[in-house]
Design a protein around this motif. Structure first.
Motif, short mmCIF file in Angstrom:
data_model
loop_
_atom_site.label_atom_id
_atom_site.label_comp_id
_atom_site.label_asym_id
_atom_site.label_seq_id
_atom_site.Cartn_x
_atom_site.Cartn_y
_atom_site.Cartn_z
N SER B 125 21.13 79.47 8.66
CA SER B 125 22.44 80.03 8.94
C SER B 125 23.54 78.84 8.51
CB SER B 125 22.88 80.47 10.41
OG SER B 125 22.74 79.23 11.20
N MET B 126 22.95 77.54 8.73
CA MET B 126 23.83 76.22 8.51
C MET B 126 23.80 76.19 6.84
SD MET B 126 22.23 73.32 10.78
CE MET B 126 22.59 73.36 12.57
N MET B 127 22.78 76.95 6.15
CA MET B 127 22.94 76.84 4.79
C MET B 127 23.97 77.76 4.03
SD MET B 127 18.59 76.63 4.17
CE MET B 127 18.81 77.26 2.59
N ALA B 128 24.01 78.73 4.89
CA ALA B 128 24.86 79.87 4.31
C ALA B 128 26.21 79.47 4.77
CB ALA B 128 24.63 81.48 5.26
N ASP B 129 26.31 78.64 5.81
CA ASP B 129 27.74 78.30 6.25
C ASP B 129 28.07 76.88 5.70
OD1 ASP B 129 27.54 80.48 7.97
OD2 ASP B 129 26.87 79.50 9.58
N GLY B 130 27.41 76.27 4.99
CA GLY B 130 27.75 75.11 4.18
C GLY B 130 27.65 73.82 5.00
N GLY B 131 26.84 73.97 5.93
CA GLY B 131 26.68 72.59 6.61
C GLY B 131 26.09 72.44 7.95
N GLY B 132 25.83 71.25 8.57
CA GLY B 132 25.25 71.46 9.95
C GLY B 132 24.72 70.24 10.41
N ARG B 133 24.34 70.14 11.53
CA ARG B 133 23.63 69.02 12.02
C ARG B 133 22.43 69.23 13.10
NH1 ARG B 133 27.46 64.59 12.02
NH2 ARG B 133 28.55 65.06 10.04
N ILE B 134 21.26 68.77 12.83
CA ILE B 134 20.02 69.05 13.50
C ILE B 134 19.49 67.76 14.15
CG2 ILE B 134 17.47 69.76 13.33
CD1 ILE B 134 18.46 71.35 10.72
N VAL B 135 19.19 67.65 15.34
CA VAL B 135 18.81 66.44 15.90
C VAL B 135 17.45 66.86 16.75
CG1 VAL B 135 19.26 64.65 17.62
CG2 VAL B 135 21.18 65.83 16.59
N ASN B 136 16.50 66.20 16.29
CA ASN B 136 15.28 66.53 17.16
C ASN B 136 14.83 65.37 17.98
OD1 ASN B 136 14.41 68.81 15.40
ND2 ASN B 136 13.90 67.39 13.59
N VAL B 137 14.58 65.73 19.39
CA VAL B 137 14.49 64.60 20.18
C VAL B 137 12.96 64.39 20.28
CG1 VAL B 137 14.47 64.41 22.72
CG2 VAL B 137 16.44 65.41 21.78
N ALA B 138 12.65 63.16 19.72
CA ALA B 138 10.93 62.94 19.72
C ALA B 138 10.90 61.96 21.15
CB ALA B 138 11.01 62.33 18.28
N SER B 139 10.03 60.95 20.70
CA SER B 139 9.57 60.04 21.70
C SER B 139 9.30 58.74 21.27
CB SER B 139 8.59 60.71 22.67
OG SER B 139 8.13 59.54 23.60
N VAL B 140 9.42 57.65 21.87
CA VAL B 140 8.55 56.54 21.42
C VAL B 140 7.04 56.65 21.47
CG1 VAL B 140 10.44 54.92 22.04
CG2 VAL B 140 8.65 55.43 23.73
N VAL B 141 6.76 57.61 22.11
CA VAL B 141 5.19 57.76 22.04
C VAL B 141 4.81 58.26 20.71
CG1 VAL B 141 3.50 59.18 23.30
CG2 VAL B 141 5.14 58.32 24.80
#
Lengths: 81, 244
Positions: B125-141
């Motif tokens: 949907s971001m592609m269709a709408d022309g942009g966006g932000r994705i944040v993945n919460v990882a870990s130092v582990v």
């Protein structure tokens, strides 16, 4: 509008937005030779989901992507029926 | 108002992120299995004080087959999605050699498979709408070793790899993809740490303390903001210098 009209219009729209030179949109056109790359095809799939309300790729049993434009249109035609 | 989906947004780090983003003026859609009392209070607070809004959508993210339907519903009910924060995760600690296969599978399903599939449908949907932000919460582990967390670590490392390659894939369309890697933060997920382990982590951290939820939420808010428009494919570590 027919599925064909929607698909053709989106191919033209996405090619223009992504500055790609589009080959003549004949049924036998191999999608990989259309001038659009796989990301462009992904945008088309996303927009078709909005326009037609279907995502035949998620519904499909296998992971095969249509090879030609004609197959692509038939894939969507079958899904909206 | 920009819509941001925060998974696991009913408690802990996810709730902290949801609160922070609401305060920054976003319309936050918190996804979790159950609404918590803290989330209910946060929603009431947002409704009363603004400037953003906080909504709750119940969903079990282990139900991979239902994710497409979830995204369709979100777009129908809230409109275009500007941001996705893949925060929901589970943690089982234990020695790999005796960890039950069902636990291993569940960890990978919730921590890796589910965010990837959710991202697939939201990035569309971001592609269709022309942009966006994705944040993945990882870990130092995900990039340092910690005995007893091998499977959790594998899932978090997978999010770091996913971040880098997806950033390259969708960058051309104006979508940024980044990770935030918290150190050990004081939440329900880390309650199994005993006092000695906690002190050991603090001693090994450059700042001699643990980061708090707010520190991590600040990093997420920054990545979603216009100030971070040229940052993609990277990881921001928020661990009070534990891995420095």
């Amino acid at each position: 509008m027919s599925v064909r009209t929607d698909v053709v219009s989106l191919f033209e729209q996405v090619a223009a937005q992504q500055k790609k030179k589009l080959a003549p949109l004949l049924d036998e056109l191999v999608l990989l030779d259309s001038g659009l790359d796989s990301l462009c095809l992904a945008i088309i799939v996303a927009r078709l989901e909005d326009t037609l309300g279907v995502d035949p790729f998620t519904a499909a049993q296998d992971a095969d992507f249509p090879v030609t434009l004609g197959e692509f249109i038939r894939f969507y035609d079958d899904a909206v029926r | 108002m920009r819509n941001v989906v925060v998974t696991g947004g009913s408690r802990g780090l996810g709730l902290g992120i949801a609160r922070k983003l609401t305060a920054a003026g976003y319309r936050v859609i918190a996804i979790a299995r159950k609404e918590s009392n803290q989330l209910t209070s946060a929603m009431e607070e947002a409704e009363r004080d603004g400037p953003g809004l906080l909504h709750f959508v119940p969903f079990d993210l282990a139900e991979i087959g239902e994710i497409r339907r979830l995204v369709t519903t979100l777009r129908k009910d809230f409109g275009p999605i500007y941001g996705l924060v893949n925060n929901a995760a589970i943690a089982f600690d234990g020695v790999l050699a005796i960890m039950h296969n069902s636990q291993i599978e569940h960890l990978v399903r919730v921590n890796t498979l589910s965010p990837i599939v959710l991202t697939k449908y939201i990035v569309r949907s971001m592609m269709a709408d022309g942009g966006g932000r994705i944040v993945n919460v990882a870990s130092v582990v995900g990039f340092t070793g910690y005995s007893g967390l091998s499977v959790y670590a594998a899932t978090k490392a997978s999010m770091l790899g996913f971040t880098r390659s997806l950033a390259r894939e969708v960058g051309r369309l104006g979508v940024t993809v980044n990770s935030v890697a918290p150190g050990f933060v004081d939440t329900a997920m880390t309650q199994n740490l005993d006092a000695e382990q906690r002190q050991q982590i603090e001693r090994r951290s450059a700042l001699r303390r643990l980061p708090d939820v707010d520190d991590v939420a600040n990093a997420v808010e920054f990545i979603l903001s216009d100030k971070a428009k040229s940052i993609t494919g990277t990881v921001i570590t928020v661990d009070a210098g534990n891995t420095a």
